[in-house]
Motif scaffolding. Structure first.
Motif: not given
Length: 128
Positions: A16-23, A32-39
């Motif tokens: 959840a913390a990662k998703q908040v940071a991505v949003l 733009t940061g890696g192999p995953f869409p939220d990277s």
């Protein structure tokens, strides 16, 4: 069993913390940061407290500097391979195949020509 529940709860909170940071990231940096869409790779934290316009300007400058560096390496290998007809013509003699020595053998007018050509290209791609 209680430890497994606590562990699963901590995994969810990290996700959840990662998703908040991505949003919170600008729309232009999504994926733009890696192999995953939220990277997103931002170790210096440059994205925080900056406008999307500023981030896009930094991103375009980074791309331009990377391309210039690749051309510089290609030029280094080009001279090291012994292919330098423009330098030979400007010096009116055969230049060395060592790029550093060839640069020292090139006349100052040839260096100024290269410098001003690069300045003109930079001006054209930035303002024209």
């Amino acid at each position: 069993a209680g430890g497994a529940v606590a562990l699963a709860g901590s995994r969810r909170s990290r996700r959840a913390a990662k998703q908040v940071a991505v949003l919170a990231l600008p729309k232009s940096l999504e994926g733009t940061g890696g192999p995953f869409p939220d990277s997103v790779w931002d170790p210096a934290g440059l994205v925080k407290n900056n406008s999307e316009e500023q981030i896009l300007q930094w991103r375009s400058a980074e791309l331009k500097h990377g391309r210039v560096a690749m051309l510089a390496v290609a030029g280094w290998f080009h001279v090291a391979a012994g292919l330098h007809p423009i330098g030979d013509g400007a010096a009116r003699t055969r230049l060395s195949d060592d790029p550093i020595i060839a640069l020292q053998q090139l006349p100052a007018a040839g260096l100024m020509q290269v410098f001003f050509t690069l300045m003109l290209l930079e001006w054209m791609f930035t303002f024209v």
